[in-house]
Design a protein around this motif. Structure first.
Motif, PDB file in Angstrom:
ATOM      1  N   ALA A   1      22.021  99.694  77.632  1.00  0.00           N
ATOM      2  CA  ALA A   1      22.955 100.809  77.444  1.00  0.00           C
ATOM      3  C   ALA A   1      22.355 102.151  77.836  1.00  0.00           C
ATOM      4  CB  ALA A   1      23.417 100.854  75.992  1.00  0.00           C
ATOM      5  N   ASP A   2      21.112 102.397  77.414  1.00  0.00           N
ATOM      6  CA  ASP A   2      20.540 103.727  77.532  1.00  0.00           C
ATOM      7  C   ASP A   2      19.705 103.937  78.782  1.00  0.00           C
ATOM      8  OD1 ASP A   2      21.738 104.108  75.126  1.00  0.00           O
ATOM      9  OD2 ASP A   2      19.895 104.156  73.940  1.00  0.00           O
ATOM     10  N   THR A   3      19.445 102.887  79.540  1.00  0.00           N
ATOM     11  CA  THR A   3      18.691 103.041  80.783  1.00  0.00           C
ATOM     12  C   THR A   3      19.474 102.453  81.958  1.00  0.00           C
ATOM     13  OG1 THR A   3      16.604 102.945  79.549  1.00  0.00           O
ATOM     14  CG2 THR A   3      16.487 102.618  81.926  1.00  0.00           C
TER      15      THR A   3
ATOM     16  N   ALA B   1      22.952 104.328  81.437  1.00  0.00           N
ATOM     17  CA  ALA B   1      22.897 105.778  81.248  1.00  0.00           C
ATOM     18  C   ALA B   1      22.282 106.497  82.447  1.00  0.00           C
ATOM     19  CB  ALA B   1      22.119 106.117  79.985  1.00  0.00           C
ATOM     20  N   ARG B   2      21.317 105.891  83.113  1.00  0.00           N
ATOM     21  CA  ARG B   2      20.697 106.578  84.251  1.00  0.00           C
ATOM     22  C   ARG B   2      21.712 106.868  85.356  1.00  0.00           C
ATOM     23  NH1 ARG B   2      15.640 107.556  85.224  1.00  0.00           N
ATOM     24  NH2 ARG B   2      15.789 107.060  87.444  1.00  0.00           N
TER      25      ARG B   2
ATOM     26  N   LEU C   1      24.932 107.014  85.049  1.00  0.00           N
ATOM     27  CA  LEU C   1      25.967 107.872  84.485  1.00  0.00           C
ATOM     28  C   LEU C   1      25.569 109.343  84.561  1.00  0.00           C
ATOM     29  CD1 LEU C   1      27.264 106.104  81.247  1.00  0.00           C
ATOM     30  CD2 LEU C   1      28.634 106.791  83.225  1.00  0.00           C
TER      31      LEU C   1
ATOM     32  N   THR D   1      25.291 112.922  83.768  1.00  0.00           N
ATOM     33  CA  THR D   1      26.234 113.707  82.984  1.00  0.00           C
ATOM     34  C   THR D   1      27.553 113.771  83.728  1.00  0.00           C
ATOM     35  OG1 THR D   1      25.619 115.818  84.022  1.00  0.00           O
ATOM     36  CG2 THR D   1      24.333 115.107  82.087  1.00  0.00           C
TER      37      THR D   1
ATOM     38  N   ARG E   1      34.089 106.411  86.103  1.00  0.00           N
ATOM     39  CA  ARG E   1      33.075 106.749  85.105  1.00  0.00           C
ATOM     40  C   ARG E   1      33.479 106.241  83.732  1.00  0.00           C
ATOM     41  NH1 ARG E   1      29.003 110.313  84.466  1.00  0.00           N
ATOM     42  NH2 ARG E   1      28.582 111.001  82.332  1.00  0.00           N
TER      43      ARG E   1
ATOM     44  N   GLU F   1      31.433 103.909  81.136  1.00  0.00           N
ATOM     45  CA  GLU F   1      31.165 104.361  79.770  1.00  0.00           C
ATOM     46  C   GLU F   1      31.681 103.354  78.742  1.00  0.00           C
ATOM     47  OE1 GLU F   1      31.163 109.233  80.140  1.00  0.00           O
ATOM     48  OE2 GLU F   1      33.066 108.174  79.810  1.00  0.00           O
TER      49      GLU F   1
ATOM     50  N   GLN G   1      29.192 100.664  78.401  1.00  0.00           N
ATOM     51  CA  GLN G   1      28.076 101.155  77.589  1.00  0.00           C
ATOM     52  C   GLN G   1      28.429 101.097  76.103  1.00  0.00           C
ATOM     53  OE1 GLN G   1      27.206 105.416  77.727  1.00  0.00           O
ATOM     54  NE2 GLN G   1      25.041 104.923  78.070  1.00  0.00           N
ATOM     55  N   GLN G   2      29.651 101.505  75.763  1.00  0.00           N
ATOM     56  CA  GLN G   2      30.091 101.466  74.369  1.00  0.00           C
ATOM     57  C   GLN G   2      30.174 100.038  73.845  1.00  0.00           C
ATOM     58  OE1 GLN G   2      33.795 103.576  74.600  1.00  0.00           O
ATOM     59  NE2 GLN G   2      32.810 105.517  75.156  1.00  0.00           N
TER      60      GLN G   2
ATOM     61  N   ASP H   1      26.691  99.019  72.956  1.00  0.00           N
ATOM     62  CA  ASP H   1      26.322  99.641  71.686  1.00  0.00           C
ATOM     63  C   ASP H   1      26.951  98.883  70.510  1.00  0.00           C
ATOM     64  OD1 ASP H   1      24.782 101.616  72.868  1.00  0.00           O
ATOM     65  OD2 ASP H   1      26.419 103.081  72.952  1.00  0.00           O
TER      66      ASP H   1
END
Length: 328
Positions: free
Chosen positions: A210-212, A215-216, A218, A220, A291, A295, A298-299, A302
């Motif tokens: 999720a965070d790498t 997120a990478r 993604l 901002t 996007r 996301e 990713q959720q 999580d």
């Protein structure tokens, strides 16, 4: 088939929930699969090291690595193998720089496996191979060229590391995990600590997805970073997330000796979301609608982590501890 040593350890003392299954049904087959995939890649490259010939075996080896990469403790983290096998994220562009130096110097290490094992980790492993096989700066090399020999040397080195990891898991790590109290190695003081090690690996890998991995690229909303997606050159970004989730679901099932319906449902939803996402390299992060879809994936991951904590963590009575990626 359970090996005699493992069988004796199983009979010697009762194991906490999931330890035997995590070792025998998950970890050992995963590393055996990676060894087989890496050796097939090395054999292919030895026969024909051109990019077109090697690419299918490269993908098969990478697939196999995704089945084991979350077990980043023990033999994988020793001797820097984790980075030598998969040097990512490469935040400073070290892989292309290291490859460029090797090729410019025509470094003789490609003809000496022992010397190649001492080459920078950025010039070895799956991501170095990806650059050589898929980056336009490299992939047009001719058969018999230095770059072709470099591909073969990298594949051979990867197969060596895979075989070493599998052997050390089978002969050292598995007996230790199955009987920590009976080992002179006091890395684990109890079977509860072994459970926590596997649980931490599970949660850390979900966090990494999720965070790498997601997120990478993604970035901002104002500044998405699609070129930071993992293995985008070979079109594997989403595939890596999917294979990771499948492997982590297998570990979650192994760790629990009771039904885990919430966790099963969360994994199913995440995998369905990944399957429906027609964006293999997360290029859609530059478009608001695309996007949003990334996301949502990713959720969903999580949500898997939360389900694992509330169901498996509570069941085992463990929490996430330190993992080898902390602080990176």
């Amino acid at each position: 088939m359970i090996r005699p040593l493992v069988l004796l350890l199983c009979l010697a003392s009762p194991l906490q929930a999931g330890v035997r299954e995590a070792v025998e049904d998950h970890a050992l087959p995963a590393f055996a699969g990676f060894t087989a995939g890496a050796q097939a890649l090395a054999d292919t490259a030895a026969q024909d090291c051109t990019a077109e010939a090697v690419r299918p075996a490269f993908h098969a080896a990478f697939d196999a690595w995704l089945g084991a990469s979350h077990l980043s403790f023990g033999p994988v983290e020793q001797q820097g193998r984790n980075l030598a096998i998969a040097f990512w994220p490469d935040t400073r562009g070290m892989v292309p720089a290291a490859l460029a130096r090797l090729i410019a110097d025509a470094d003789a290490a490609v003809d000496d496996p022992d010397a190649f094992a001492e080459v920078s980790v950025a010039a070895r492993g799956l991501f170095a191979l990806e650059h050589l096989l898929y980056d336009p700066a490299y992939d047009g090399y001719a058969e018999g060229s230095y770059t072709c020999r470099l591909v073969a040397a990298t594949a051979t080195d990867l197969a060596r590391m895979a075989a070493e990891v599998e052997t050390e898991w089978r002969e050292t790590e598995a007996p230790l995990l199955l009987d920590p109290a009976g080992s002179a190695d006091r890395r684990y003081l109890s079977e509860k600590e072994v459970q926590q090690q596997f649980y931490t690996a599970l949660q850390a890998a979900l966090e990494f997805d999720a965070d790498t991995r997601i997120a990478r690229p993604l970035g901002t909303f104002d500044r998405p970073r699609p070129t930071r997606a993992e293995a985008r050159r070979s079109g594997r970004s989403l595939r890596n997330v999917t294979l990771s989730l499948e492997a982590l679901r297998d570990l979650a099932r192994a760790l629990s000796d009771q039904p885990i319906p919430v966790t099963e449902a969360a994994f199913a939803t995440a995998l369905e979301t990944a399957s429906d996402l027609d964006d293999p390299v997360f290029a859609g992060v530059e478009d608001p609608a695309g996007r949003l879809k990334v996301e949502i994936l990713q959720q969903r991951i999580d949500a898997v982590a939360a389900a694992v904590a509330g169901e498996i963590g509570d069941q085992l009575g463990v929490t996430e501890g330190f993992n080898s990626a902390d602080g990176d």
